[in-house]
Design an enzyme around this catalytic site. Structure first.
Site, mmCIF file in Angstrom:
data_model
loop_
_atom_site.group_PDB
_atom_site.id
_atom_site.type_symbol
_atom_site.label_atom_id
_atom_site.label_comp_id
_atom_site.label_asym_id
_atom_site.label_seq_id
_atom_site.Cartn_x
_atom_site.Cartn_y
_atom_site.Cartn_z
ATOM 1 N N CYS A 211 0.814 16.100 2.688
ATOM 2 C CA CYS A 211 1.353 14.449 2.253
ATOM 3 C C CYS A 211 2.108 13.559 3.144
ATOM 4 O O CYS A 211 1.618 12.666 3.632
ATOM 5 C CB CYS A 211 2.127 14.657 0.726
ATOM 6 N N HIS B 64 6.613 8.620 1.074
ATOM 7 C CA HIS B 64 7.108 9.750 1.430
ATOM 8 C C HIS B 64 7.755 9.602 2.802
ATOM 9 O O HIS B 64 7.860 10.539 3.764
ATOM 10 C CB HIS B 64 6.052 11.126 1.504
#
Length: 514
Positions: free
Chosen positions: A51, A101
């Site tokens: 991710c 993120h």
């Protein structure tokens, strides 16, 4: 007049899960319309099948080994320009709604406005340790066994908030005196596992024949070295799930895809309601793929096609519907956003980038140039850096810790026959081996990674003593939020969903949550 750019990104979606790439099961009417009326890139890859690193390479147009973003707990330095910086410099107002993120104190990285917090911690909670990985707290058998129908989950809460705030931002722009074009990134967490959906989206697949994986679970001695490590870390090595569990998890995953398609439809409706659709480019992709049971694997973290291949569409009223055969990857997005913004093929002036402006490959009369796509894996479950090269029909995977892998994707799309070491392919393998040696200094990179892991582990230990700082956007230390902040086990958090009391037992999760 510069066009607006709406960039929609989802999490953990294999391209082959969409109708645009041949899937005849999933129900995604909004994505289908974008694909049918836009440019669809036939082969698009992420550059790091995990991710945070995938997003960092995508945002900067650089490989993670270049910018030092080695894993899900690695900070992307504030000195690296992102597409948000470039577009602000070109006169755009930039905003982010959803998951990016970002790790570290800089939670903007060029975005003028952040509309939501992030789903995951911004500190070093997930720093790996190649010397001693210990027990991992992500991805285990519950990914499959705790799947099916839920009444609600934190991930649903998050994506609905992402959609609401993005839509309100589009309306605010429409009634604002700010006449700058907008760049809005809307980044969802679905269809990332847990494999859960509400009854409404489960019912979309009632009576639909959902296929089992094309490549069933393998025995340990049939896997490559990296697959064995990942499966062992997640307690899935030599574990074979019952067909009913596999089909339930896959059906819930398809339901989650349909849920996110509904969210995307709401964004498109808002563009139409404000009139912005007439001058807006829509770019759609995912940060990486998803095995979804292929080879017995239920995650990403590898270079096989299910984990590496992502959808990529570019849609605008002035772009003719087309299928683009030139290979692409997510590092191409920064140059492409600049090309869309300037109206001409863009080349970088600040520094060389890994990616290219994909607008150069639109409306080509022929197949276009053969490009080499590079990807890397530098995070947990590795013993040393792992590199991937894709050129034409060939894919090559190499690491000093593992035997090489070479696949002919035209004759072997499921990557079942490793051609590395075969005399008839010695020339091809040698060329790839030289390209890896030229493109990466593995020894120096390994030293950087191990030093970074030790540094971040020390910082994390120190910050756990006393008042723990909270780098997440808009949050104070110790503040209670619904999103994951590394203060409990990830699986404990991820599988804490609200069951639907009306769900029949045969489609309910087989184990309790948490």
């Amino acid at each position: 007049m510069k066009p607006n750019i709406l960039f929609i990104q989802v999490d953990q979606l294999n391209a082959l899960s969409l109708a645009a790439y041949g899937n005849r099961v999933t129900r995604t009417p909004n994505l289908d319309r974008l694909a049918e009326n836009g440019a669809v890139f036939e082969t698009a890859y992420c550059n790091f099948p995990l991710c945070a690193p995938s997003r960092f390479s995508m945002a900067t147009g650089q490989l993670c080994s270049t910018i030092g973003a080695f894993d899900n707990a690695a900070e992307m330095g504030a000195e690296f320009p992102t597409y948000a910086h470039y577009l602000r410099d070109l006169g755009y107002q930039t905003a982010l709604s959803g998951k990016m993120h970002f790790i570290g104190p800089d939670q903007h990285h060029g975005f003028e406005t952040r509309l939501t917090a992030d789903l995951y911690p911004a500190d070093f909670s997930w720093v790996p340790n190649w010397a001693d990985e210990g027990e991992r707290d992500t991805n285990d058998a519950r990914s499959v066994l705790v799947s099916g129908v839920c009444a609600r989950s934190v991930q649903i809460d998050f994506d609905e908030e992402v959609t609401f705030r993005a839509r309100r931002h589009l309306y605010d722009i429409a009634r604002s005196a700010d006449d700058r074009p907008f760049f809005l990134q809307v980044s969802y967490t679905h269809p990332h596992e847990p494999y859960l959906c509400t009854q409404e989206f489960w019912d979309l697949y009632e009576g639909v024949e959902i296929p089992l994986p094309r490549v069933p679970a393998m025995r340990a001695n049939e896997h490559d070295a990296h697959s064995i490590r990942v499966l062992r870390d997640f307690g899935m090595l030599d574990l074979t799930f019952a067909d009913e569990d596999i089909l339930r998890a896959r059906r819930a995953h398809y339901g989650a895809i349909s849920f996110i398609d509904r969210m995307i439809g709401a964004l498109l409706d808002t563009l139409n309601a404000t009139g912005a659709d007439r001058n807006t480019v829509i770019v759609f992709t995912a940060d990486h793929g998803e095995f979804l049971g292929e080879r017995g694997m239920w995650f990403k973290k590898h270079f096989y096609e299910p984990a590496l291949r992502v959808p990529l569409f570019i849609h605008a009223p002035w772009i003719a519907p087309q299928r683009v055969g030139v290979a692409a990857s997510l590092v191409d997005l920064l140059p492409s956003f600049n090309g869309l913004a300037t109206g001409s093929v863009w080349t970088p002036e600040i520094e060389p980038l890994e990616g290219d402006d994909l607008t150069a490959f639109l409306d080509l009369p022929g197949p276009g140039p053969e490009r080499t796509i590079r990807a890397e894996y530098l995070a947990e479950s590795a013993l040393a850096p792992i590199f991937m090269l894709r050129r034409g029909r060939w894919k090559y995977i190499a690491s000093s810790a593992d035997p090489a892998l070479l696949f002919d994707l035209e004759s072997d799309p499921d990557e079942l026959h490793n051609l590395a070491g075969r005399p008839e392919h010695a020339g091809i393998e040698a060329a790839f081996r030289e390209a890896v040696a030229t493109g990466w200094d593995e020894a120096a990179l390994t030293e950087r990674i191990l030093l970074s892991q030790r540094r971040r582990a020390l910082i994390l230990r120190a910050q756990m003593k006393g008042l723990r700082p909270r780098w997440n956007h808009g949050e104070a230390p110790g503040e209670k939020v619904a999103w994951y902040r590394g203060e409990q086990g990830y699986n404990e958090w991820a599988f804490d969903f609200l069951p639907d009391p009306a769900v029949p037992q045969e489609i309910a999760p087989r184990q309790g949550a948490g």
